[in-house]
Design an enzyme around this catalytic site. Sequence first.
Site, PDB file in Angstrom:
ATOM      1  CG  ASP A  52       4.629  -6.802   8.352  1.00 16.95           C
ATOM      2  OD1 ASP A  52       6.067  -6.822   8.846  1.00 16.95           O
ATOM      3  OD2 ASP A  52       4.199  -7.324   9.012  1.00 16.95           O
ATOM      4  N   GLY A  53       5.593  -7.215   4.300  1.00 19.02           N
ATOM      5  CA  GLY A  53       5.380  -8.044   2.979  1.00 19.02           C
ATOM      6  C   GLY A  53       5.918  -7.664   2.151  1.00 19.02           C
ATOM      7  CG  ASP A 111      -2.184  -0.715   7.695  1.00 17.10           C
ATOM      8  OD1 ASP A 111      -3.102   0.393   7.357  1.00 17.10           O
ATOM      9  OD2 ASP A 111      -2.203  -1.839   7.240  1.00 17.10           O
ATOM     10  CD  GLU A 154      -8.573  -1.377   7.146  1.00 25.69           C
ATOM     11  OE1 GLU A 154      -9.781  -1.650   6.111  1.00 25.69           O
ATOM     12  OE2 GLU A 154      -7.420  -2.159   6.681  1.00 25.69           O
ATOM     13  N   GLY A 190       0.873  -1.094  -0.104  1.00 22.94           N
ATOM     14  CA  GLY A 190       0.380  -0.146  -0.333  1.00 22.94           C
ATOM     15  C   GLY A 190       1.174   1.053  -0.410  1.00 22.94           C
ATOM     16  CG  ASP A 242       0.586  -3.089   9.701  1.00 23.13           C
ATOM     17  OD1 ASP A 242       1.678  -2.049   9.599  1.00 23.13           O
ATOM     18  OD2 ASP A 242       0.396  -3.968   9.415  1.00 23.13           O
ATOM     19  NE  ARG A 274      13.144  17.157  -1.847  1.00 20.76           N
ATOM     20  CZ  ARG A 274      14.280  17.287  -0.413  1.00 20.76           C
ATOM     21  NH1 ARG A 274      14.333  16.676   0.398  1.00 20.76           N
ATOM     22  NH2 ARG A 274      14.736  18.502  -0.685  1.00 20.76           N
ATOM     23  NE  ARG A 305      -1.991  -4.804  -1.845  1.00 20.22           N
ATOM     24  CZ  ARG A 305      -1.501  -4.008  -0.743  1.00 20.22           C
ATOM     25  NH1 ARG A 305      -0.617  -4.519   0.006  1.00 20.22           N
ATOM     26  NH2 ARG A 305      -2.559  -3.228   0.056  1.00 20.22           N
ATOM     27  CB  THR A 321       1.878   0.769   6.389  1.00 22.20           C
ATOM     28  OG1 THR A 321       1.469   0.349   6.742  1.00 22.20           O
ATOM     29  CG2 THR A 321       2.438   0.042   7.200  1.00 22.20           C
ATOM     30  CG  MET A 332      -8.170   1.627   5.518  1.00 22.31           C
ATOM     31  SD  MET A 332      -7.276   1.868   3.465  1.00 22.31           S
ATOM     32  CE  MET A 332      -8.590   1.720   3.043  1.00 22.31           C
ATOM     33  NE  ARG A 373     -29.010  11.968  10.516  1.00 25.32           N
ATOM     34  CZ  ARG A 373     -28.780  12.430   9.178  1.00 25.32           C
ATOM     35  NH1 ARG A 373     -28.091  13.386   8.548  1.00 25.32           N
ATOM     36  NH2 ARG A 373     -29.967  12.173   8.667  1.00 25.32           N
ATOM     37  CE  LYS A 378     -28.113   9.122   8.261  1.00 22.05           C
ATOM     38  NZ  LYS A 378     -29.254   8.152   7.444  1.00 22.05           N
ATOM     39  CB  ILE A 410      16.223   6.958  -0.850  1.00 17.48           C
ATOM     40  CG1 ILE A 410      15.796   6.304   0.199  1.00 17.48           C
ATOM     41  CG2 ILE A 410      17.533   6.077  -2.184  1.00 17.48           C
ATOM     42  CD1 ILE A 410      14.994   5.350  -0.403  1.00 17.48           C
ATOM     43  CB  VAL A 411      17.057  10.146  -5.700  1.00 15.30           C
ATOM     44  CG1 VAL A 411      17.905  10.476  -6.447  1.00 15.30           C
ATOM     45  CG2 VAL A 411      16.568   9.164  -6.291  1.00 15.30           C
ATOM     46  NE  ARG A 462      -2.599  -5.568   5.096  1.00 15.54           N
ATOM     47  CZ  ARG A 462      -2.774  -5.282   4.650  1.00 15.54           C
ATOM     48  NH1 ARG A 462      -4.060  -6.230   3.881  1.00 15.54           N
ATOM     49  NH2 ARG A 462      -2.635  -5.061   2.508  1.00 15.54           N
TER      50      ARG A 462
END
Length: 319
Positions: free
Chosen positions: A103-104, A127, A222, A11, A129, A21, A72, A125, A169, A162, A243, A23-24, A171
Amino acid sequence: MKTIGVLTSGGDAPGMNACIRSIVRSSIYSGLKVKGIKFGYDGLINRKIIDMDVSSVADIIHRGGTILGSARSKEFETEEGQYKAIKILEEEGIEGLVLLGGDGTFRGAHEISKKGIKVIGIPCTIDNDMGYTDLTIGFSTAVGTVVEAIGRLRDTSSSHGRGNVLEVMGRNCGDLALYSGIAGGAESIVVPEIDMNLEEIIEKVNQGKKRGKLHHIVIVAEGVGDSFKIAKKIENSTGVETKVTVLGHIQRGGTPSPEDRILASEFGSSAVDLLIENKTDIAIGKKNGKVIFRTIEEAVETKKEFNTYLYEMSKKLSI
Ligand SMILES: Nc1ncnc2c1ncn2[C@@H]1O[C@H](COP(=O)(O)OP(=O)(O)O)[C@@H](O)[C@H]1O
Ligand SMILES: O=P(O)(O)OC[C@H]1O[C@](O)(COP(=O)(O)O)[C@@H](O)[C@@H]1O
Protein backbone atom coordinates in the site's frame (compact mmCIF):
# COMPACT_ATOMS: atom_id res chain seq x y z
CA MET A 1 9.37 4.74 -24.03
CA LYS A 2 13.09 3.90 -24.16
CA THR A 3 14.16 3.32 -20.57
CA ILE A 4 12.26 1.90 -17.64
CA GLY A 5 13.21 1.60 -13.98
CA VAL A 6 12.39 -1.03 -11.39
CA LEU A 7 12.28 -0.52 -7.65
CA THR A 8 11.40 -2.72 -4.63
CA SER A 9 10.07 -0.98 -1.52
CA GLY A 10 8.52 -1.60 1.90
CA GLY A 11 8.80 -5.08 3.36
CA ASP A 12 10.50 -7.53 1.01
CA ALA A 13 8.55 -10.59 -0.12
CA PRO A 14 9.60 -13.95 -1.60
CA GLY A 15 9.02 -13.72 -5.34
CA MET A 16 10.28 -10.17 -5.74
CA ASN A 17 13.40 -11.48 -7.51
CA ALA A 18 11.34 -13.57 -9.92
CA CYS A 19 9.38 -10.40 -10.68
CA ILE A 20 12.51 -8.28 -11.23
CA ARG A 21 13.77 -10.99 -13.59
CA SER A 22 10.52 -10.91 -15.52
CA ILE A 23 10.54 -7.11 -15.81
CA VAL A 24 14.16 -6.98 -16.96
CA ARG A 25 13.87 -9.82 -19.47
CA SER A 26 10.49 -8.68 -20.87
CA SER A 27 11.86 -5.15 -21.32
CA ILE A 28 15.02 -6.26 -23.07
CA TYR A 29 12.96 -8.61 -25.26
CA SER A 30 10.96 -5.55 -26.37
CA GLY A 31 14.06 -3.42 -26.98
CA LEU A 32 13.86 -1.30 -23.80
CA LYS A 33 16.74 -0.35 -21.50
CA VAL A 34 16.28 -1.15 -17.80
CA LYS A 35 17.71 0.52 -14.72
CA GLY A 36 17.45 -0.94 -11.23
CA ILE A 37 16.95 1.41 -8.30
CA LYS A 38 18.52 0.07 -5.14
CA PHE A 39 16.92 0.33 -1.66
CA GLY A 40 13.52 1.66 -2.59
CA TYR A 41 12.57 5.34 -2.55
CA ASP A 42 15.52 6.05 -0.28
CA GLY A 43 17.95 4.76 -2.91
CA LEU A 44 16.12 6.71 -5.59
CA ILE A 45 16.53 10.00 -3.72
CA ASN A 46 20.20 9.14 -3.23
CA ARG A 47 20.71 8.04 -6.86
CA LYS A 48 21.57 4.41 -6.12
CA ILE A 49 20.86 3.31 -9.67
CA ILE A 50 22.38 0.48 -11.71
CA ASP A 51 22.10 -0.61 -15.34
CA MET A 52 20.56 -4.03 -15.72
CA ASP A 53 20.99 -6.58 -18.49
CA VAL A 54 19.96 -10.16 -19.16
CA SER A 55 22.76 -11.48 -16.91
CA SER A 56 21.92 -9.17 -13.97
CA VAL A 57 18.89 -11.34 -13.31
CA ALA A 58 20.45 -14.73 -14.00
CA ASP A 59 20.05 -17.34 -11.27
CA ILE A 60 17.67 -15.34 -9.09
CA ILE A 61 14.23 -16.84 -9.82
CA HIS A 62 14.57 -19.16 -6.82
CA ARG A 63 16.03 -16.63 -4.39
CA GLY A 64 14.14 -14.93 -1.57
CA GLY A 65 14.57 -11.26 -0.66
CA THR A 66 15.28 -8.73 -3.38
CA ILE A 67 18.56 -8.26 -5.24
CA LEU A 68 17.73 -4.54 -5.41
CA GLY A 69 17.36 -4.20 -1.65
CA SER A 70 14.38 -2.60 0.05
CA ALA A 71 13.84 0.25 2.49
CA ARG A 72 11.23 2.48 4.06
CA SER A 73 11.86 6.21 3.46
CA LYS A 74 10.46 9.07 5.53
CA GLU A 75 12.04 11.66 3.22
CA PHE A 76 10.10 10.39 0.22
CA GLU A 77 6.83 11.04 2.06
CA THR A 78 7.54 14.80 1.78
CA GLU A 79 6.90 16.87 -1.40
CA GLU A 80 10.55 17.89 -1.32
CA GLY A 81 11.69 14.27 -1.31
CA GLN A 82 9.34 13.42 -4.15
CA TYR A 83 10.63 16.31 -6.32
CA LYS A 84 14.20 15.15 -5.64
CA ALA A 85 13.17 11.70 -6.91
CA ILE A 86 11.50 13.12 -10.04
CA LYS A 87 14.58 15.17 -10.89
CA ILE A 88 16.80 12.07 -10.62
CA LEU A 89 14.43 9.96 -12.72
CA GLU A 90 14.42 12.65 -15.43
CA GLU A 91 18.20 12.99 -15.38
CA GLU A 92 18.54 9.21 -15.68
CA GLY A 93 16.13 9.17 -18.62
CA ILE A 94 13.73 6.84 -16.78
CA GLU A 95 10.31 7.47 -18.32
CA GLY A 96 8.44 4.59 -16.73
CA LEU A 97 8.86 2.96 -13.33
CA VAL A 98 7.65 -0.41 -12.08
CA LEU A 99 7.24 -0.44 -8.30
CA LEU A 100 7.09 -3.62 -6.25
CA GLY A 101 5.61 -3.22 -2.78
CA GLY A 102 2.49 -2.79 -0.71
CA ASP A 103 0.00 0.00 0.00
CA GLY A 104 2.62 2.54 1.07
CA THR A 105 4.74 1.94 -2.01
CA PHE A 106 1.64 2.37 -4.19
CA ARG A 107 0.75 5.68 -2.50
CA GLY A 108 4.27 6.86 -3.26
CA ALA A 109 3.94 5.66 -6.86
CA HIS A 110 0.76 7.69 -7.28
CA GLU A 111 2.64 10.82 -6.17
CA ILE A 112 5.35 10.16 -8.79
CA SER A 113 2.72 9.63 -11.44
CA LYS A 114 1.07 12.98 -10.64
CA LYS A 115 4.45 14.59 -11.29
CA GLY A 116 4.79 13.14 -14.79
CA ILE A 117 6.62 9.79 -14.62
CA LYS A 118 4.65 6.73 -15.78
CA VAL A 119 4.22 4.18 -12.99
CA ILE A 120 2.91 0.64 -12.64
CA GLY A 121 2.48 -1.00 -9.20
CA ILE A 122 2.94 -4.71 -8.50
CA PRO A 123 1.55 -5.99 -5.18
CA CYS A 124 4.28 -7.63 -3.11
CA THR A 125 3.69 -8.37 0.55
CA ILE A 126 3.48 -11.52 2.64
CA ASP A 127 0.46 -9.93 4.38
CA ASN A 128 -1.98 -10.31 1.42
CA ASP A 129 -3.65 -7.18 2.79
CA MET A 130 -4.46 -5.40 -0.48
CA GLY A 131 -8.21 -5.42 -1.10
CA TYR A 132 -8.21 -5.04 -4.89
CA THR A 133 -6.34 -8.30 -5.56
CA ASP A 134 -6.96 -11.87 -4.42
CA LEU A 135 -3.23 -12.47 -4.12
CA THR A 136 -0.03 -10.57 -3.48
CA ILE A 137 3.44 -11.87 -4.34
CA GLY A 138 5.01 -13.51 -1.27
CA PHE A 139 1.82 -14.66 0.43
CA SER A 140 1.90 -18.24 -0.85
CA THR A 141 5.51 -18.70 0.26
CA ALA A 142 4.85 -17.22 3.70
CA VAL A 143 1.84 -19.52 4.17
CA GLY A 144 4.15 -22.45 3.35
CA THR A 145 6.70 -21.25 5.91
CA VAL A 146 4.10 -20.94 8.66
CA VAL A 147 2.61 -24.34 7.83
CA GLU A 148 6.07 -25.88 8.15
CA ALA A 149 6.51 -24.17 11.53
CA ILE A 150 3.13 -25.52 12.69
CA GLY A 151 4.27 -29.04 11.80
CA ARG A 152 7.43 -28.64 13.86
CA LEU A 153 5.55 -27.20 16.82
CA ARG A 154 3.02 -30.01 16.62
CA ASP A 155 5.86 -32.57 16.99
CA THR A 156 7.40 -31.07 20.07
CA SER A 157 4.08 -30.00 21.63
CA SER A 158 2.77 -33.56 21.29
CA SER A 159 5.86 -35.02 22.95
CA HIS A 160 5.35 -32.84 26.01
CA GLY A 161 1.57 -32.46 26.04
CA ARG A 162 1.90 -28.70 25.68
CA GLY A 163 -0.05 -25.98 24.01
CA ASN A 164 1.57 -23.48 21.68
CA VAL A 165 0.59 -19.99 20.65
CA LEU A 166 2.18 -19.17 17.30
CA GLU A 167 2.25 -15.47 16.42
CA VAL A 168 2.43 -14.72 12.71
CA MET A 169 2.86 -11.48 10.75
CA GLY A 170 0.22 -9.68 8.69
CA ARG A 171 -0.17 -6.24 10.31
CA ASN A 172 -3.95 -5.71 10.56
CA CYS A 173 -4.75 -8.51 8.15
CA GLY A 174 -5.56 -12.04 9.31
CA ASP A 175 -5.01 -13.82 5.98
CA LEU A 176 -1.62 -15.30 6.83
CA ALA A 177 -3.00 -16.64 10.13
CA LEU A 178 -6.18 -17.94 8.52
CA TYR A 179 -4.73 -19.74 5.50
CA SER A 180 -1.74 -21.20 7.32
CA GLY A 181 -3.93 -22.16 10.28
CA ILE A 182 -6.27 -24.10 8.02
CA ALA A 183 -3.44 -25.76 6.09
CA GLY A 184 -1.61 -26.64 9.31
CA GLY A 185 -4.71 -27.92 11.11
CA ALA A 186 -4.41 -25.43 13.98
CA GLU A 187 -6.94 -25.83 16.79
CA SER A 188 -7.75 -22.10 16.97
CA ILE A 189 -7.11 -19.10 14.73
CA VAL A 190 -7.20 -15.56 16.11
CA VAL A 191 -7.37 -12.66 13.66
CA PRO A 192 -7.81 -8.88 14.01
CA GLU A 193 -10.93 -8.91 11.82
CA ILE A 194 -12.95 -10.97 14.34
CA ASP A 195 -13.21 -10.41 18.10
CA MET A 196 -11.30 -13.04 19.99
CA ASN A 197 -13.44 -15.46 21.99
CA LEU A 198 -11.01 -16.63 24.65
CA GLU A 199 -13.66 -18.75 26.39
CA GLU A 200 -14.14 -20.72 23.17
CA ILE A 201 -10.38 -21.29 22.83
CA ILE A 202 -10.11 -22.41 26.46
CA GLU A 203 -13.11 -24.74 26.06
CA LYS A 204 -11.43 -26.30 23.02
CA VAL A 205 -8.22 -26.94 24.97
CA ASN A 206 -10.22 -28.51 27.80
CA GLN A 207 -12.22 -30.69 25.40
CA GLY A 208 -9.00 -31.76 23.66
CA LYS A 209 -7.40 -32.60 26.99
CA LYS A 210 -10.40 -34.80 27.91
CA ARG A 211 -10.06 -36.89 24.78
CA GLY A 212 -6.32 -37.29 25.26
CA LYS A 213 -5.12 -34.75 22.73
CA LEU A 214 -1.44 -33.99 23.21
CA HIS A 215 -0.95 -30.79 21.27
CA HIS A 216 -2.86 -27.57 20.97
CA ILE A 217 -1.84 -24.92 18.45
CA VAL A 218 -3.35 -21.45 18.49
CA ILE A 219 -2.36 -19.19 15.57
CA VAL A 220 -2.50 -15.51 16.49
CA ALA A 221 -2.11 -12.77 13.90
CA GLU A 222 0.26 -10.03 15.09
CA GLY A 223 -2.47 -7.40 14.72
CA VAL A 224 -4.47 -9.00 17.55
CA GLY A 225 -2.17 -7.90 20.34
CA ASP A 226 -0.14 -9.61 23.03
CA SER A 227 0.35 -13.33 22.30
CA PHE A 228 2.13 -13.83 25.62
CA LYS A 229 -0.93 -12.58 27.52
CA ILE A 230 -3.19 -14.88 25.50
CA ALA A 231 -0.92 -17.87 26.25
CA LYS A 232 -0.84 -17.04 29.98
CA LYS A 233 -4.63 -16.85 30.12
CA ILE A 234 -4.97 -20.22 28.35
CA GLU A 235 -2.41 -21.81 30.66
CA ASN A 236 -3.98 -20.39 33.83
CA SER A 237 -7.48 -21.52 32.86
CA THR A 238 -6.64 -25.00 31.56
CA GLY A 239 -3.53 -26.05 33.42
CA VAL A 240 -1.95 -26.93 30.06
CA GLU A 241 1.56 -25.50 29.81
CA THR A 242 1.40 -23.10 26.86
CA LYS A 243 4.51 -21.84 25.06
CA VAL A 244 4.73 -18.87 22.70
CA THR A 245 6.58 -18.76 19.37
CA VAL A 246 6.87 -15.47 17.51
CA LEU A 247 7.86 -16.48 13.99
CA GLY A 248 8.98 -12.97 12.99
CA HIS A 249 11.09 -12.27 9.93
CA ILE A 250 11.58 -15.96 9.14
CA GLN A 251 8.23 -15.49 7.35
CA ARG A 252 9.71 -12.91 5.00
CA GLY A 253 12.57 -15.01 3.62
CA GLY A 254 13.08 -18.28 1.84
CA THR A 255 12.88 -19.65 -1.65
CA PRO A 256 9.61 -18.52 -3.29
CA SER A 257 6.91 -21.11 -3.92
CA PRO A 258 6.14 -22.08 -7.54
CA GLU A 259 2.84 -20.11 -7.21
CA ASP A 260 4.72 -16.95 -6.22
CA ARG A 261 7.27 -17.38 -9.00
CA ILE A 262 4.54 -17.76 -11.60
CA LEU A 263 2.51 -14.83 -10.26
CA ALA A 264 5.66 -12.69 -10.15
CA SER A 265 6.60 -13.61 -13.72
CA GLU A 266 3.11 -12.84 -14.98
CA PHE A 267 2.78 -9.52 -13.14
CA GLY A 268 6.27 -8.38 -14.19
CA SER A 269 5.68 -9.06 -17.84
CA SER A 270 2.22 -7.39 -17.74
CA ALA A 271 3.77 -4.28 -16.19
CA VAL A 272 6.20 -3.92 -19.09
CA ASP A 273 3.36 -4.39 -21.60
CA LEU A 274 1.41 -1.59 -19.89
CA LEU A 275 4.35 0.81 -20.02
CA ILE A 276 4.91 0.02 -23.70
CA GLU A 277 1.24 0.94 -24.24
CA ASN A 278 1.98 4.26 -22.46
CA LYS A 279 -0.32 3.41 -19.54
CA THR A 280 0.34 4.87 -16.11
CA ASP A 281 -0.88 4.95 -12.50
CA ILE A 282 -2.05 1.34 -12.71
CA ALA A 283 -1.92 -1.46 -10.15
CA ILE A 284 -1.77 -5.03 -11.41
CA GLY A 285 -3.64 -7.73 -9.52
CA LYS A 286 -5.42 -11.04 -9.77
CA LYS A 287 -9.15 -11.74 -9.42
CA ASN A 288 -10.72 -15.16 -9.94
CA GLY A 289 -7.56 -16.42 -11.59
CA LYS A 290 -7.29 -13.57 -14.11
CA VAL A 291 -4.86 -10.65 -14.24
CA ILE A 292 -6.66 -7.36 -13.57
CA PHE A 293 -5.72 -3.68 -13.82
CA ARG A 294 -6.97 -0.98 -11.44
CA THR A 295 -6.03 2.65 -10.96
CA ILE A 296 -3.56 2.93 -8.09
CA GLU A 297 -6.01 5.15 -6.22
CA GLU A 298 -8.72 2.50 -6.49
CA ALA A 299 -6.24 -0.21 -5.50
CA VAL A 300 -5.19 1.51 -2.27
CA GLU A 301 -8.75 2.48 -1.39
CA THR A 302 -10.34 -0.94 -1.89
CA LYS A 303 -11.04 -2.38 1.52
CA LYS A 304 -9.74 -5.89 2.12
CA GLU A 305 -12.53 -8.40 2.69
CA PHE A 306 -11.91 -11.12 5.22
CA ASN A 307 -12.97 -14.62 4.20
CA THR A 308 -15.45 -15.35 6.99
CA TYR A 309 -16.59 -18.55 5.28
CA LEU A 310 -13.10 -20.07 5.60
CA TYR A 311 -12.84 -18.77 9.16
CA GLU A 312 -16.12 -20.42 10.20
CA MET A 313 -15.11 -23.58 8.36
CA SER A 314 -11.83 -23.73 10.28
CA LYS A 315 -13.85 -23.86 13.51
CA LYS A 316 -15.86 -26.84 12.28
CA LEU A 317 -12.72 -28.73 11.30
CA SER A 318 -10.92 -28.18 14.59
CA ILE A 319 -13.51 -29.59 17.00
N1 LIG B 1 1.30 8.50 1.46
C1 LIG B 1 2.52 8.33 0.97
N2 LIG B 1 3.05 9.22 0.09
C2 LIG B 1 4.28 9.03 -0.42
N3 LIG B 1 5.08 7.98 -0.12
C3 LIG B 1 4.60 7.06 0.72
C4 LIG B 1 3.32 7.17 1.32
N4 LIG B 1 3.13 6.10 2.13
C5 LIG B 1 4.26 5.38 2.05
N5 LIG B 1 5.15 5.93 1.21
C6 LIG B 1 6.50 5.45 0.90
O1 LIG B 1 6.49 4.05 0.64
C7 LIG B 1 7.41 3.37 1.51
C8 LIG B 1 6.93 1.97 1.76
O2 LIG B 1 5.70 2.01 2.47
P1 LIG B 1 5.37 0.98 3.65
O3 LIG B 1 3.99 1.29 4.12
O4 LIG B 1 6.46 1.01 4.66
O5 LIG B 1 5.48 -0.45 2.96
P2 LIG B 1 4.52 -1.19 1.92
O6 LIG B 1 4.74 -0.62 0.57
O7 LIG B 1 4.98 -2.61 2.02
O8 LIG B 1 3.11 -0.97 2.41
C9 LIG B 1 7.49 4.29 2.73
O9 LIG B 1 8.69 4.11 3.45
C10 LIG B 1 7.43 5.66 2.10
O10 LIG B 1 8.69 6.08 1.62
O1 LIG C 1 10.52 -5.56 8.59
P1 LIG C 1 9.84 -4.52 9.40
O2 LIG C 1 10.10 -3.15 8.92
O3 LIG C 1 10.07 -4.73 10.86
O4 LIG C 1 8.27 -4.70 9.21
C1 LIG C 1 7.52 -5.74 9.71
C2 LIG C 1 6.20 -5.76 8.97
O5 LIG C 1 6.44 -6.04 7.61
C3 LIG C 1 5.61 -7.11 7.17
O6 LIG C 1 6.36 -8.30 7.21
C4 LIG C 1 5.19 -6.88 5.74
O7 LIG C 1 4.54 -5.65 5.68
P2 LIG C 1 4.57 -4.73 4.37
O8 LIG C 1 4.56 -5.66 3.23
O9 LIG C 1 3.34 -3.89 4.49
O10 LIG C 1 5.80 -3.91 4.40
C5 LIG C 1 4.48 -7.14 8.19
O11 LIG C 1 3.85 -8.39 8.25
C6 LIG C 1 5.21 -6.78 9.45
O12 LIG C 1 4.36 -6.23 10.41
